[in-house]
Enzyme design. Sequence first.
Site, PDB file in Angstrom:
ATOM      1  N   GLN A  12       9.286   9.300  -8.137  1.00  0.00           N
ATOM      2  CA  GLN A  12      10.442   8.547  -7.624  1.00  0.00           C
ATOM      3  C   GLN A  12      10.406   7.065  -8.030  1.00  0.00           C
ATOM      4  O   GLN A  12      11.375   6.535  -8.601  1.00  0.00           O
ATOM      5  CB  GLN A  12      10.444   8.664  -6.091  1.00  0.00           C
ATOM      6  CG  GLN A  12      11.377   7.705  -5.400  1.00  0.00           C
ATOM      7  CD  GLN A  12      11.457   7.914  -3.897  1.00  0.00           C
ATOM      8  OE1 GLN A  12      12.553   7.930  -3.350  1.00  0.00           O
ATOM      9  NE2 GLN A  12      10.328   8.072  -3.234  1.00  0.00           N
ATOM     10  N   LEU A  13       9.294   6.400  -7.747  1.00  0.00           N
ATOM     11  CA  LEU A  13       9.242   4.960  -8.020  1.00  0.00           C
ATOM     12  C   LEU A  13       9.284   4.680  -9.521  1.00  0.00           C
ATOM     13  O   LEU A  13       9.987   3.766  -9.976  1.00  0.00           O
ATOM     14  CB  LEU A  13       7.975   4.339  -7.388  1.00  0.00           C
ATOM     15  CG  LEU A  13       7.785   2.849  -7.654  1.00  0.00           C
ATOM     16  CD1 LEU A  13       8.952   2.026  -7.108  1.00  0.00           C
ATOM     17  CD2 LEU A  13       6.475   2.355  -7.036  1.00  0.00           C
ATOM     18  N   ASP A  38      -3.395  12.067 -17.034  1.00  0.00           N
ATOM     19  CA  ASP A  38      -3.859  12.507 -15.714  1.00  0.00           C
ATOM     20  C   ASP A  38      -4.855  11.456 -15.231  1.00  0.00           C
ATOM     21  O   ASP A  38      -5.922  11.292 -15.834  1.00  0.00           O
ATOM     22  CB  ASP A  38      -4.522  13.893 -15.874  1.00  0.00           C
ATOM     23  CG  ASP A  38      -5.168  14.370 -14.586  1.00  0.00           C
ATOM     24  OD1 ASP A  38      -5.194  13.623 -13.589  1.00  0.00           O
ATOM     25  OD2 ASP A  38      -5.657  15.521 -14.587  1.00  0.00           O
ATOM     26  N   ALA A  62       0.301   9.288  -7.694  1.00  0.00           N
ATOM     27  CA  ALA A  62      -0.354   9.453  -6.395  1.00  0.00           C
ATOM     28  C   ALA A  62      -0.178  10.871  -5.894  1.00  0.00           C
ATOM     29  O   ALA A  62       0.752  11.580  -6.292  1.00  0.00           O
ATOM     30  CB  ALA A  62       0.245   8.479  -5.372  1.00  0.00           C
ATOM     31  N   TYR A  63      -1.078  11.259  -5.020  1.00  0.00           N
ATOM     32  CA  TYR A  63      -0.926  12.496  -4.243  1.00  0.00           C
ATOM     33  C   TYR A  63      -0.164  12.071  -2.995  1.00  0.00           C
ATOM     34  O   TYR A  63      -0.696  11.347  -2.156  1.00  0.00           O
ATOM     35  CB  TYR A  63      -2.305  13.052  -3.883  1.00  0.00           C
ATOM     36  CG  TYR A  63      -2.279  14.366  -3.148  1.00  0.00           C
ATOM     37  CD1 TYR A  63      -2.662  15.547  -3.777  1.00  0.00           C
ATOM     38  CD2 TYR A  63      -1.886  14.442  -1.815  1.00  0.00           C
ATOM     39  CE1 TYR A  63      -2.640  16.762  -3.093  1.00  0.00           C
ATOM     40  CE2 TYR A  63      -1.854  15.647  -1.134  1.00  0.00           C
ATOM     41  CZ  TYR A  63      -2.238  16.801  -1.772  1.00  0.00           C
ATOM     42  OH  TYR A  63      -2.212  17.999  -1.103  1.00  0.00           O
ATOM     43  N   THR A  64       1.112  12.478  -2.884  1.00  0.00           N
ATOM     44  CA  THR A  64       1.969  11.921  -1.833  1.00  0.00           C
ATOM     45  C   THR A  64       2.365  12.937  -0.745  1.00  0.00           C
ATOM     46  O   THR A  64       3.166  12.606   0.128  1.00  0.00           O
ATOM     47  CB  THR A  64       3.257  11.327  -2.449  1.00  0.00           C
ATOM     48  OG1 THR A  64       3.896  12.343  -3.228  1.00  0.00           O
ATOM     49  CG2 THR A  64       2.968  10.126  -3.316  1.00  0.00           C
ATOM     50  N   THR A 103       0.290   1.960   0.772  1.00  0.00           N
ATOM     51  CA  THR A 103       1.167   2.466   1.833  1.00  0.00           C
ATOM     52  C   THR A 103       0.939   1.817   3.196  1.00  0.00           C
ATOM     53  O   THR A 103      -0.163   1.360   3.498  1.00  0.00           O
ATOM     54  CB  THR A 103       0.944   3.997   1.947  1.00  0.00           C
ATOM     55  OG1 THR A 103       1.589   4.488   3.125  1.00  0.00           O
ATOM     56  CG2 THR A 103      -0.527   4.348   2.069  1.00  0.00           C
ATOM     57  N   ASP A 104       1.994   1.851   4.010  1.00  0.00           N
ATOM     58  CA  ASP A 104       1.882   1.429   5.420  1.00  0.00           C
ATOM     59  C   ASP A 104       0.955   2.361   6.203  1.00  0.00           C
ATOM     60  O   ASP A 104       0.485   2.001   7.281  1.00  0.00           O
ATOM     61  CB  ASP A 104       3.287   1.414   6.069  1.00  0.00           C
ATOM     62  CG  ASP A 104       4.032   2.747   5.939  1.00  0.00           C
ATOM     63  OD1 ASP A 104       3.756   3.493   4.983  1.00  0.00           O
ATOM     64  OD2 ASP A 104       4.891   3.027   6.789  1.00  0.00           O
ATOM     65  N   TYR A 127      -4.124  11.382   3.955  1.00  0.00           N
ATOM     66  CA  TYR A 127      -3.384  10.647   2.922  1.00  0.00           C
ATOM     67  C   TYR A 127      -3.669   9.147   3.037  1.00  0.00           C
ATOM     68  O   TYR A 127      -4.016   8.492   2.050  1.00  0.00           O
ATOM     69  CB  TYR A 127      -1.887  10.931   3.068  1.00  0.00           C
ATOM     70  CG  TYR A 127      -0.978   9.998   2.295  1.00  0.00           C
ATOM     71  CD1 TYR A 127      -0.837  10.106   0.912  1.00  0.00           C
ATOM     72  CD2 TYR A 127      -0.252   8.991   2.952  1.00  0.00           C
ATOM     73  CE1 TYR A 127       0.003   9.241   0.210  1.00  0.00           C
ATOM     74  CE2 TYR A 127       0.581   8.128   2.262  1.00  0.00           C
ATOM     75  CZ  TYR A 127       0.706   8.257   0.887  1.00  0.00           C
ATOM     76  OH  TYR A 127       1.526   7.392   0.201  1.00  0.00           O
TER      77      TYR A 127
HETATM   78  N1  NAP Z   1       7.354   7.950  -0.870  1.00  0.00           N
HETATM   79  C1  NAP Z   1       7.074   7.154   0.142  1.00  0.00           C
HETATM   80  O1  NAP Z   1       7.725   7.178   1.188  1.00  0.00           O
HETATM   81  C2  NAP Z   1       5.961   6.154   0.003  1.00  0.00           C
HETATM   82  C3  NAP Z   1       5.701   5.295   1.074  1.00  0.00           C
HETATM   83  C4  NAP Z   1       4.669   4.349   0.936  1.00  0.00           C
HETATM   84  C5  NAP Z   1       3.945   4.290  -0.232  1.00  0.00           C
HETATM   85  N2  NAP Z   1       4.207   5.163  -1.244  1.00  0.00           N
HETATM   86  C6  NAP Z   1       3.424   5.067  -2.481  1.00  0.00           C
HETATM   87  O2  NAP Z   1       4.314   4.721  -3.511  1.00  0.00           O
HETATM   88  C7  NAP Z   1       3.852   5.258  -4.760  1.00  0.00           C
HETATM   89  C8  NAP Z   1       4.982   5.983  -5.460  1.00  0.00           C
HETATM   90  O3  NAP Z   1       5.421   7.032  -4.622  1.00  0.00           O
HETATM   91  P1  NAP Z   1       6.621   8.002  -5.031  1.00  0.00           P
HETATM   92  O4  NAP Z   1       7.498   8.145  -3.853  1.00  0.00           O
HETATM   93  O5  NAP Z   1       7.188   7.589  -6.344  1.00  0.00           O
HETATM   94  O6  NAP Z   1       5.800   9.368  -5.214  1.00  0.00           O
HETATM   95  P2  NAP Z   1       6.172  10.684  -6.030  1.00  0.00           P
HETATM   96  O7  NAP Z   1       7.635  10.766  -6.258  1.00  0.00           O
HETATM   97  O8  NAP Z   1       5.498  11.802  -5.308  1.00  0.00           O
HETATM   98  O9  NAP Z   1       5.483  10.453  -7.437  1.00  0.00           O
HETATM   99  C9  NAP Z   1       4.110  10.531  -7.622  1.00  0.00           C
HETATM  100  C10 NAP Z   1       3.860  10.919  -9.054  1.00  0.00           C
HETATM  101  O10 NAP Z   1       2.450  10.942  -9.251  1.00  0.00           O
HETATM  102  C11 NAP Z   1       2.196  11.955 -10.178  1.00  0.00           C
HETATM  103  N3  NAP Z   1       0.792  12.403 -10.112  1.00  0.00           N
HETATM  104  C12 NAP Z   1       0.187  13.136  -9.166  1.00  0.00           C
HETATM  105  N4  NAP Z   1      -1.102  13.347  -9.515  1.00  0.00           N
HETATM  106  C13 NAP Z   1      -1.284  12.716 -10.703  1.00  0.00           C
HETATM  107  C14 NAP Z   1      -2.378  12.584 -11.583  1.00  0.00           C
HETATM  108  N5  NAP Z   1      -3.567  13.140 -11.309  1.00  0.00           N
HETATM  109  N6  NAP Z   1      -2.219  11.871 -12.724  1.00  0.00           N
HETATM  110  C15 NAP Z   1      -1.030  11.310 -13.028  1.00  0.00           C
HETATM  111  N7  NAP Z   1       0.056  11.422 -12.252  1.00  0.00           N
HETATM  112  C16 NAP Z   1      -0.083  12.128 -11.099  1.00  0.00           C
HETATM  113  C17 NAP Z   1       3.141  13.082  -9.816  1.00  0.00           C
HETATM  114  O11 NAP Z   1       3.330  13.868 -10.966  1.00  0.00           O
HETATM  115  P3  NAP Z   1       3.503  15.467 -10.872  1.00  0.00           P
HETATM  116  O12 NAP Z   1       4.791  15.666 -10.125  1.00  0.00           O
HETATM  117  O13 NAP Z   1       3.533  15.898 -12.280  1.00  0.00           O
HETATM  118  O14 NAP Z   1       2.312  15.948 -10.097  1.00  0.00           O
HETATM  119  C18 NAP Z   1       4.394  12.308  -9.425  1.00  0.00           C
HETATM  120  O15 NAP Z   1       5.279  12.209 -10.527  1.00  0.00           O
HETATM  121  C19 NAP Z   1       2.641   6.120  -4.411  1.00  0.00           C
HETATM  122  O16 NAP Z   1       1.478   5.386  -4.635  1.00  0.00           O
HETATM  123  C20 NAP Z   1       2.781   6.372  -2.918  1.00  0.00           C
HETATM  124  O17 NAP Z   1       1.533   6.565  -2.316  1.00  0.00           O
HETATM  125  C21 NAP Z   1       5.209   6.091  -1.156  1.00  0.00           C
END
Ligand code: NAP
Length: 286
Positions: A12-13, A38, A62-64, A103-104, A127
Site C-alpha cells: 500500500q505505502l 526479499d 513488512a509482515y503486516t 508503527t503506533d 506484530y
Molecule cells: N497498514 C497500516 O495500518 C500500518 C499502520 C502503521 C504502520 N504500518 C507500517 O507501514 C509500512 C507499510 O505498510 P503497508 O500498509 O504498505 O503494508 P502492506 O500493504 O501489507 O505492504 C507490505 C509489503 O511488504 C512486502 N513484504 C512482505 N514480506 C517481505 C519480504 N520478506 N521481502 C520484501 N517484501 C516483503 C509485501 O509483499 P508481498 O505481498 O509480496 O508479500 C507487501 O507488498 C509497514 O512497515 C507497516 O508495518 C502500517
Amino acid sequence: MKRILVTGGNGQLARCINDVVSSVAEYEFIFANSYDLDITNKAQINTFFEQNLFDYCINCAAYTAVDKAENDYEKAFIVNALGAEYLANACKKKGVILIHISTDFVFDGKKISSYEERDAANTINVYGASKLKGEQLIQENLSQYFIIRTSWLYSEYGANFLKTMLRLGNEKEELNVVSDQIGSPTYAKNLAKVILKIIETESNNYGVYHYSDRGKTSWCGFAQAIFEEAKINIELNPIKTAAYPTPAKRPPFSVLCTAKISEVFDIEISYWKDSLKVAIKTLNKD
Ligand SMILES: NC(=O)c1ccc[n+]([C@@H]2O[C@H](COP(=O)([O-])OP(=O)(O)OC[C@H]3O[C@@H](n4cnc5c(N)ncnc54)[C@H](OP(=O)(O)O)[C@@H]3O)[C@@H](O)[C@H]2O)c1
C-alpha cells in the site's frame, strides 16, 4: 540524480509513494517487490546493493498481518526484525540512508495524551514486538536512519479499513464497529509526501519520528465518517473491544504526537477527515 530504493514495492505505502513521485523528475525511484528483493534474504540484499547504487532506501516491506502474527511469531520477526537489520547493514556498508516505517503498535496504549518519540515503548502483541525489534536493530547497526512510526494507514491500494468499510457498507444494512480504541487515521499518500519531503531537504536530523494525519477518532468514528462521505446508508453500532475479540490485543489509545516531524521538516499536517475526503474522491475517480 538521487537514486532511491523502495522495498515492498507492491504494498500500500510503496504504491502511494509511486503515485506521489511519478511527477518528480530529479529522483530515480526503484521499486522492488518481495520477489525481486526479499528482505529476509541477506545474500539477495547484498547482491542488490552491490549491483545498484542508492542514496536512500525506503523500507516499506513488512509482515503486516497483525492477528496472523500471533501464531506466526517466527515469520513476523524474520521479516520485521531480521529483514530490517539486513537492510540496515547493507545501507551501512554502502553509505545509504535508510527510511524505515514503523508503527503506533510499539506502544501499549495506556497513555491518555499523544505518544511522543521519547515515550517508552511497550508492546502488547507479536506484530508490535517484531516492529519494535526491527527499530532497535536498525538503531544498533546504523546511524543514518529515519524511523517513522505511523498509524491506521489507508489508501486506494491494498486491503485497508477504508476499503473494507466501503465494501461492507454496500453489502450490509447494519454493522458493529469498535468504539473504544482511539487513534489517528492516516492517508498513506500523505505519509508518502512526507517521506519525499525528508529526502528533498537532504536533512541529517536522523532519528525516530511520529507521523499521522491530525486529529483522533475511534474505529467507529472512522467508519461513520467514511459512510457519511461516501453517502452510504447503514446502521452503525458502536461496540466495545471486549465484544469483538481478536487474536492480537490492540492498544486502546495510540495517538501519536507529530510536533517533532512537523517542526523539523516544516510539514503542515492535514486533518484526518479532510484527507479521507480526498481519498474517497480519488477512489471514485478510478
Ligand atoms: N497498514 C497500516 O495500518 C500500518 C499502520 C502503521 C504502520 N504500518 C507500517 O507501514 C509500512 C507499510 O505498510 P503497508 O500498509 O504498505 O503494508 P502492506 O500493504 O501489507 O505492504 C507490505 C509489503 O511488504 C512486502 N513484504 C512482505 N514480506 C517481505 C519480504 N520478506 N521481502 C520484501 N517484501 C516483503 C509485501 O509483499 P508481498 O505481498 O509480496 O508479500 C507487501 O507488498 C509497514 O512497515 C507497516 O508495518 C502500517
